[in-house]
Design a protein around this motif. Structure first.
Motif, mmCIF file in Angstrom:
data_model
loop_
_atom_site.group_PDB
_atom_site.id
_atom_site.type_symbol
_atom_site.label_atom_id
_atom_site.label_comp_id
_atom_site.label_asym_id
_atom_site.label_seq_id
_atom_site.Cartn_x
_atom_site.Cartn_y
_atom_site.Cartn_z
ATOM 1 N N LEU A 34 0.856 -1.183 0.000
ATOM 2 C CA LEU A 34 0.000 0.000 0.000
ATOM 3 C C LEU A 34 0.890 1.231 0.000
ATOM 4 O O LEU A 34 1.723 1.404 0.894
ATOM 5 N N LYS A 77 -3.079 3.753 -2.474
ATOM 6 C CA LYS A 77 -2.948 2.971 -3.703
ATOM 7 C C LYS A 77 -2.255 1.639 -3.432
ATOM 8 O O LYS A 77 -1.114 1.604 -2.972
ATOM 9 N N TRP A 78 -2.963 0.546 -3.716
ATOM 10 C CA TRP A 78 -2.366 -0.783 -3.630
ATOM 11 C C TRP A 78 -1.639 -1.076 -4.945
ATOM 12 O O TRP A 78 -2.224 -0.971 -6.022
ATOM 13 N N ILE A 127 -5.600 -9.146 -0.995
ATOM 14 C CA ILE A 127 -5.688 -7.803 -0.407
ATOM 15 C C ILE A 127 -6.978 -7.786 0.405
ATOM 16 O O ILE A 127 -8.078 -7.819 -0.157
ATOM 17 N N ASP A 166 -7.259 -5.754 3.575
ATOM 18 C CA ASP A 166 -7.420 -4.534 4.371
ATOM 19 C C ASP A 166 -7.520 -3.337 3.428
ATOM 20 O O ASP A 166 -6.557 -2.602 3.209
ATOM 21 N N CYS A 167 -8.685 -3.148 2.819
ATOM 22 C CA CYS A 167 -8.852 -2.074 1.843
ATOM 23 C C CYS A 167 -10.181 -1.364 2.091
ATOM 24 O O CYS A 167 -11.065 -1.887 2.767
ATOM 25 N N ASP A 168 -10.304 -0.159 1.526
ATOM 26 C CA ASP A 168 -11.549 0.592 1.676
ATOM 27 C C ASP A 168 -11.910 1.253 0.353
ATOM 28 O O ASP A 168 -11.168 1.177 -0.631
ATOM 29 N N GLN A 178 -9.468 3.638 -1.744
ATOM 30 C CA GLN A 178 -8.194 3.143 -2.261
ATOM 31 C C GLN A 178 -8.355 2.582 -3.672
ATOM 32 O O GLN A 178 -9.429 2.130 -4.063
ATOM 33 N N VAL A 237 -6.425 0.018 -6.774
ATOM 34 C CA VAL A 237 -5.554 -1.149 -6.933
ATOM 35 C C VAL A 237 -4.959 -1.100 -8.337
ATOM 36 O O VAL A 237 -5.702 -1.000 -9.325
ATOM 37 N N ILE A 270 -9.316 -9.571 -4.052
ATOM 38 C CA ILE A 270 -9.504 -8.283 -3.382
ATOM 39 C C ILE A 270 -10.760 -8.415 -2.531
ATOM 40 O O ILE A 270 -11.882 -8.382 -3.040
ATOM 41 N N VAL A 313 -13.231 -1.307 -3.259
ATOM 42 C CA VAL A 313 -12.182 -0.350 -3.599
ATOM 43 C C VAL A 313 -12.740 0.645 -4.610
ATOM 44 O O VAL A 313 -13.807 0.442 -5.190
#
Length: 743
Positions: A313, A318-319, A332, A334-336, A339, A341, A353, A357
């Motif tokens: 991250l 941005k992943w 992945i 732990d995303c919101d 963010q 990818v 994912i 996202v």
């Protein structure tokens, strides 16, 4: 006097005044009036100024991101001035030297993240194109990046996808946005590209005697001991002879290599790295991102063609998933929804994912699988091959560009997604069956004839698992031949029905003969052994051969006209297998096929003796023009660049395949024109050919020009769509081309 000329004169006078004022700033002033810096000023005034004027008319985020772009070019100008006064730094020094430019690039990329705005394509165009300024980091062929000119062109190609979206979206809405998009393209191509080509084709030229660029160093404490006084100057009257250069103590890299070559334990004084000091064991490692990892992919790829695998991250927004090969368990979790990818350069891998996202981009991946739940803005698939993408939740937009082979699995919640494709092939969309346990089905045969689905399933099961499992169980290592069975005879020519009886066998050798058996070395040799023996003997072995006289040579034969050699009868596909290049050719083969190949720079090629039964095949030509003065059956233009073809009438079709920048004019009639895998094609139709059926596939920048209503009217230009939107309605996809304006 022209206002622009007056401004340039005033600017030149200001530079001269700066040069003549004081000696302290002489170096800066001299660099400021260097011809390359002056040329950069003129370039900015022409191209950046035009872009800024268009951005001010639009305002808002477009103006903000354009100001960042202007700031980046201003920073580059300052760097060019500093290069004239600085010695070439090492890699650490170069990173520190380019830090001001990198900071502006990061700001531009940050504007594209978060909630997707109405001018996202504008922001993305600038953010992706600004990496072109990294050409200044080129230090040689081993630095890991393309040559400066190629780097500028490659960077713009990455941004052109979004810039074209701006042109398409606002072509019929607001000409100001179109003006901005055109100005942005001209800023890089031809603007920046031509500047770099003229001034720095091999990269920046550093000063040999200038100041040294310092690397980033840790901050010193606020209080420190005063510096020691300088050593006393050497006496001009010393009795010691000057020390020769070979005996002087070496400094810099010379000292390093000398100490390494001495054989001493040169690393004995270095500080050892203990386990607790290693990055993987540091307690404070979580959340720490190195400074050189903050830049976006567009910037980092400018400095290195290959890189280690990455899943991290960046900047909390941005992943980045890069260069993962053979990894089937990438996750992945732990995303919101704020963010994004970005997946780049992965192969034979699967990424999950597990969360919502904002955006997903899959770029230059091969045999990559991506499974995601929800996406707020879009899922973009660009420059990929053989990818599979599954949406388990919702996705408003899915775009596929320049991709060959893509399987899209949609959930019931994502059936309303808008799917946009451009320059892509083999795109399949699978939707869930009606029942909970039903198989996924291709939309093409949904709600049509179920026997097609049954046949397709049966064909698949015939091989997998059918034939595969049989071979696996019975013949895993191949067939097992019998050790004592009959011999399989080779095919032999049939014997004639009548022939003379075979001669009687020779009498058997006497068992009591007094002659000793002949050794193998003295026996007369036969076959190839006899040939090699005769050649080795030194005798004139060719004395008995028939000589070829001059009148027997092909070039002198009177009956040569119309004779086609056997190796010339094969099609281009066969001949190209044996030779990559060939001499230019314009000839009629077998009386049926005109072949025009490898013509370069020929503007006056003509085929005038043709008829409706003949075909014309044009291959590998460049910067040439061909006129076909008659009706032919078919015309094929293959792998040509900047080629012009003018023909009167064609019976079947005119096919344009694998070409770039071609222009084709039909002066008569043509029922069908097909364009496949071609970038840049101008089609000029006559009034008799306006009813032609034009088919395009995997092509871009296709423009069709038709004659005006009156005799003296200009040609009307119509751009054919290169993007298509697919919407799922009533159990099937409805495809609609993206609208373009007419001429």
């Amino acid at each position: 006097m022209d206002e622009k000329l007056l401004q340039r004169l005033e600017s030149a006078v200001a530079r001269l005044e700066l040069l003549s004022s004081g000696s302290g700033g002489g170096g800066d002033a001299a660099a400021a009036i260097d011809p390359s810096v002056i040329a950069f000023d003129e370039f900015m005034e022409q191209y950046v100024g035009r872009l800024m004027s268009a951005a001010k008319k639009i305002g808002g985020q477009v103006e903000d991101v354009t100001k960042l772009l202007q700031q980046a070019f201003s920073v580059q100008k300052e760097l060019l001035i500093q290069i004239k006064q600085s010695q070439k730094p090492d890699m650490a020094g170069l990173v520190e030297f380019l830090k001001p430019l990198n900071e502006v690039i990061i700001k531009a990329n940050a504007m594209t993240e978060g909630r997707r705005s109405d001018v996202f394509n504008h922001l993305k165009s600038v953010a992706d194109s600004i990496s072109a300024l990294a050409w200044i980091a080129y230090t040689g062929k081993d630095c890991g990046m393309s040559m400066p000119i190629a780097h500028v062109e490659e960077s713009w190609q990455m941004a052109e996808f979004y810039n074209n979206k701006v042109l398409v979206e606002y072509r019929n809405k607001d000409p100001t946005h179109v003006e901005w998009a055109k100005a942005l393209k001209e800023l890089y191509v031809p603007g920046l590209r031509d500047f770099v080509k003229a001034q720095y084709p091999l990269g920046p030229v550093w000063s040999a005697t200038g100041k040294t660029v310092a690397s980033a160093t840790p901050k010193a404490p606020t209080t420190r001991a005063p510096a020691p006084p300088p050593p006393p100057p050497a006496s001009l009257f010393t009795s010691e002879a000057p020390q020769p250069s070979s005996s002087r103590p070496k400094v810099g890299m010379s000292a390093v290599f000398q100490e390494i070559s001495s054989g001493k334990p040169v690393t004995s004084g270095l500080r050892k790295v203990t386990d607790d000091m290693k990055t993987k064991n540091r307690a404070d490692r979580a959340g720490v991102v190195a400074a050189n990892e903050k830049s976006s992919h567009a910037t980092s790829s400018s400095f290195s063609k290959t890189a280690p695998p990455k899943l991290e991250l960046q900047m909390g927004r941005k992943w980045v998933v890069e260069y993962q090969i053979g990894k089937k368990n990438l996750v992945i979790d732990d995303c919101d929804a704020k963010q994004t990818v970005y997946i780049f350069g992965c192969k034979d891998s699967v990424l999950q994912i597990q969360g919502k996202v904002n955006n997903i981009t899959i770029d230059k991946c091969t045999k990559m699988g991506v499974v995601f739940k929800d996406v707020v803005a879009a899922c973009e698939i660009v420059n990929c091959n053989g990818v599979e993408v599954q949406c388990q939740g919702s996705a408003p937009t899915i775009s596929v560009d320049n991709t060959g082979g893509c399987q899209l699995y949609l959930s019931k919640d994502s059936l309303g997604a808008s799917i946009t494709t451009a320059k892509s092939s083999e795109i399949n969309v699978l939707v869930p069956g009606a029942g909970a346990g039903d198989d996924w089905v291709l939309v093409e045969y949904r709600n049509k004839d179920p026997t097609h689905v049954e046949w397709a399933k049966a064909l698949k099961e015939l091989y997998v698992p059918g034939l595969r499992d049989f071979v696996k169980a019975q013949y895993p290592l191949g067939p097992v031949w019998s050790a004592t069975g009959k011999t399989v005879a080779s095919a032999t020519p049939k014997a004639p029905t009548t022939r003379a009886p075979a001669p009687p066998p020779p009498p058997p050798a006497s068992l009591f003969t007094s002659e000793a058996p002949q050794p193998s070395s003295s026996r007369p040799k036969v076959g190839m052994s006899a040939v090699f023996q005769e050649i080795s003997s030194g005798k004139p072995v060719t004395s008995g051969l028939r000589k070829v006289t001059d009148d027997m040579k092909t070039k002198n034969r009177a009956d040569r006209a119309g004779v086609v050699a056997a190796n010339e009868k094969s099609s281009h596909a066969t001949s190209s297998s044996f030779s990559k290049t060939a001499p230019p050719k314009l000839e009629l083969q077998m009386g049926r096929k005109w072949v025009v190949e490898y013509q370069i720079g020929k503007k006056n090629l003509v085929i005038d003796d043709c008829d409706a039964k003949q075909t014309v095949y044009i291959f590998g030509c460049k910067d040439s023009v061909l006129q076909i003065q008659g009706k032919v059956n078919n015309i094929t233009i293959d792998k040509c660049t900047k080629m012009g073809v003018v023909f009167k009438d064609v019976v079947a079709a005119c096919e344009i395949v694998n070409c770039n920048g071609v222009e084709v004019q039909c002066q008569g009639s043509a029922p069908t024109i097909s364009v496949d895998n071609t970038g840049g094609c101008q089609l000029y139709l006559s009034k008799d050919s306006l009813g032609a059926s034009i088919t395009t596939a995997k092509s871009s920048e296709i423009n069709v020009l038709v004659p005006g209503a009156g005799a003296g009217d200009d040609w009307g230009e119509h751009a054919l769509p290169q993007q298509f939107v697919h919407a799922y309605k009533d159990g099937q996809f409805v495809t609609t081309p993206v609208s373009h304006s007419g001429g």
